[in-house]
Design a protein around this motif. Sequence first.
Motif, PDB file in Angstrom:
ATOM      1  N   LEU A  57      -2.476   1.229   0.218  1.00 15.91           N
ATOM      2  CA  LEU A  57      -3.004  -0.086   0.516  1.00 15.91           C
ATOM      3  C   LEU A  57      -3.213  -0.646  -0.643  1.00 15.91           C
ATOM      4  O   LEU A  57      -3.238  -2.004  -1.011  1.00 15.91           O
ATOM      5  CB  LEU A  57      -4.108   0.239   1.546  1.00 15.91           C
ATOM      6  CG  LEU A  57      -3.731   0.559   2.985  1.00 15.91           C
ATOM      7  CD1 LEU A  57      -4.972   0.758   3.785  1.00 15.91           C
ATOM      8  CD2 LEU A  57      -2.810  -0.309   3.528  1.00 15.91           C
ATOM      9  N   GLU A  58      -3.923  -0.064  -1.707  1.00 18.95           N
ATOM     10  CA  GLU A  58      -4.356  -0.639  -2.801  1.00 18.95           C
ATOM     11  C   GLU A  58      -3.184  -1.020  -3.692  1.00 18.95           C
ATOM     12  O   GLU A  58      -3.230  -2.130  -4.288  1.00 18.95           O
ATOM     13  CB  GLU A  58      -5.137   0.474  -3.815  1.00 18.95           C
ATOM     14  CG  GLU A  58      -6.390   0.790  -3.515  1.00 18.95           C
ATOM     15  CD  GLU A  58      -6.887   1.861  -4.462  1.00 18.95           C
ATOM     16  OE1 GLU A  58      -8.485   1.630  -4.527  1.00 18.95           O
ATOM     17  OE2 GLU A  58      -6.477   2.718  -4.786  1.00 18.95           O
ATOM     18  N   ARG A  59      -2.018  -0.514  -3.387  1.00 18.80           N
ATOM     19  CA  ARG A  59      -0.868  -0.853  -4.206  1.00 18.80           C
ATOM     20  C   ARG A  59      -0.239  -2.144  -3.631  1.00 18.80           C
ATOM     21  O   ARG A  59       0.321  -3.098  -4.594  1.00 18.80           O
ATOM     22  CB  ARG A  59       0.083   0.430  -4.481  1.00 18.80           C
ATOM     23  CG  ARG A  59      -0.149   1.323  -5.382  1.00 18.80           C
ATOM     24  CD  ARG A  59       0.414   2.804  -5.222  1.00 18.80           C
ATOM     25  NE  ARG A  59       0.345   3.612  -6.311  1.00 18.80           N
ATOM     26  CZ  ARG A  59       0.937   4.920  -6.382  1.00 18.80           C
ATOM     27  NH1 ARG A  59       1.939   5.297  -5.539  1.00 18.80           N
ATOM     28  NH2 ARG A  59       0.644   5.536  -7.262  1.00 18.80           N
ATOM     29  N   ALA A  60      -0.174  -1.911  -2.217  1.00 21.78           N
ATOM     30  CA  ALA A  60       0.356  -3.116  -1.570  1.00 21.78           C
ATOM     31  C   ALA A  60      -0.755  -4.317  -1.841  1.00 21.78           C
ATOM     32  O   ALA A  60       0.157  -5.446  -1.959  1.00 21.78           O
ATOM     33  CB  ALA A  60       0.349  -2.799  -0.078  1.00 21.78           C
ATOM     34  N   THR A  75       7.957  -2.364   3.502  1.00 19.93           N
ATOM     35  CA  THR A  75       7.257  -2.318   4.217  1.00 19.93           C
ATOM     36  C   THR A  75       6.544  -3.665   4.347  1.00 19.93           C
ATOM     37  O   THR A  75       6.342  -4.328   5.486  1.00 19.93           O
ATOM     38  CB  THR A  75       6.183  -1.279   3.903  1.00 19.93           C
ATOM     39  OG1 THR A  75       6.764   0.104   4.012  1.00 19.93           O
ATOM     40  CG2 THR A  75       4.919  -1.161   5.171  1.00 19.93           C
ATOM     41  N   LEU A  76       6.106  -4.420   3.555  1.00 21.49           N
ATOM     42  CA  LEU A  76       5.434  -5.639   3.643  1.00 21.49           C
ATOM     43  C   LEU A  76       6.405  -6.614   3.945  1.00 21.49           C
ATOM     44  O   LEU A  76       6.362  -7.417   4.725  1.00 21.49           O
ATOM     45  CB  LEU A  76       5.031  -6.183   2.141  1.00 21.49           C
ATOM     46  CG  LEU A  76       4.123  -5.234   1.407  1.00 21.49           C
ATOM     47  CD1 LEU A  76       3.388  -5.681   0.041  1.00 21.49           C
ATOM     48  CD2 LEU A  76       2.662  -5.564   2.461  1.00 21.49           C
ATOM     49  N   GLN A  77       7.718  -6.461   3.659  1.00 17.63           N
ATOM     50  CA  GLN A  77       8.804  -7.541   4.152  1.00 17.63           C
ATOM     51  C   GLN A  77       8.867  -7.292   5.509  1.00 17.63           C
ATOM     52  O   GLN A  77       9.156  -8.310   6.406  1.00 17.63           O
ATOM     53  CB  GLN A  77      10.238  -7.121   3.330  1.00 17.63           C
ATOM     54  CG  GLN A  77      11.307  -8.066   3.709  1.00 17.63           C
ATOM     55  CD  GLN A  77      12.867  -7.689   2.846  1.00 17.63           C
ATOM     56  OE1 GLN A  77      12.898  -6.904   2.314  1.00 17.63           O
ATOM     57  NE2 GLN A  77      13.780  -8.612   3.290  1.00 17.63           N
ATOM     58  N   GLN A  78       8.903  -6.096   6.097  1.00 17.94           N
ATOM     59  CA  GLN A  78       9.155  -5.986   7.482  1.00 17.94           C
ATOM     60  C   GLN A  78       8.003  -6.439   8.248  1.00 17.94           C
ATOM     61  O   GLN A  78       8.035  -6.955   9.552  1.00 17.94           O
ATOM     62  CB  GLN A  78       9.124  -4.361   7.710  1.00 17.94           C
ATOM     63  CG  GLN A  78      10.555  -3.788   7.519  1.00 17.94           C
ATOM     64  CD  GLN A  78      10.316  -2.135   7.310  1.00 17.94           C
ATOM     65  OE1 GLN A  78       9.497  -1.496   7.969  1.00 17.94           O
ATOM     66  NE2 GLN A  78      11.495  -1.640   6.973  1.00 17.94           N
ATOM     67  N   GLU A  79       6.803  -6.338   7.892  1.00 17.26           N
ATOM     68  CA  GLU A  79       5.661  -7.137   8.551  1.00 17.26           C
ATOM     69  C   GLU A  79       5.636  -8.437   8.385  1.00 17.26           C
ATOM     70  O   GLU A  79       4.668  -9.142   8.883  1.00 17.26           O
ATOM     71  CB  GLU A  79       4.447  -6.422   7.873  1.00 17.26           C
ATOM     72  CG  GLU A  79       4.512  -4.998   8.238  1.00 17.26           C
ATOM     73  CD  GLU A  79       4.303  -4.649   9.550  1.00 17.26           C
ATOM     74  OE1 GLU A  79       3.836  -5.444  10.576  1.00 17.26           O
ATOM     75  OE2 GLU A  79       4.986  -3.585  10.197  1.00 17.26           O
TER      76      GLU A  79
END
Length: 254
Positions: A8-11, A47-51
Amino acid sequence: MPGPIQSLERAAAILRLLAGGERRLGLSDVASSLGLAKGTTHGILRTLQQEGFVEQDPVSGKYQLGAELLRLGNSYLDVHELRARALVWTDDLARSSGEAAYLGVLHQQGVLIVHHVFRPDDSRQVLEVGAMQPLHCTALGKVLSAFDPVAHSEAAEAEWTALTARTLTDPALFEEELALVRARGWGADLEETWDGVASVAAPVYDRRRMPVGAVGVTGAVERVCDAEGVRSRLVAAVRDCARAVSRDLGAGRF
């Protein structure tokens, strides 16, 4: 107590990176900037793209912030009572002053712009909602630092950068400036943040008479100022707007 979750920190770091600097970044750019392996970076981006938080350009393959992140940000701002109460009054301020109107609050040693009304002309302008401004040299920041003890402490701890030749970076002179702001009830930035640009701002109070933000206008220095300093009509317009928003927040008349 459990520690932070690394993924989560990296995201969060990736989102902050995409929010500043270049509008679009490639996988290698993101990975090298954050010191991450390409495989790890790619997995987080997918993952961020999917969300919906990140979008990928189909031609260049580069990434940018996605519409879902904007929707969440706007949702936060829409429920922010200060912004909601200020919408009509800041529209009126921009119209009466002929300049761009801003509403800012204290956030992480700076001023977070939570509302921005464009200057009412046909010039090309960029929406600055979500932008951060420094406390030590902007009109909004000086007002917050003068009337909010927390903002004053944050300003003292922040890194002061000279953005122009007129930027105030001496702590003693800054304190003198804040004393003047308190005495007259408004603050100004005369080419301290951007060359050729001046601003004037006033504090907004809540029902407890606590400072919760600042409202102001920004424009070309020759329009904002005359031979005697900031034009009195602009000072009056900004202070009237600040009082109106404060009254809507329950501060009563002052």
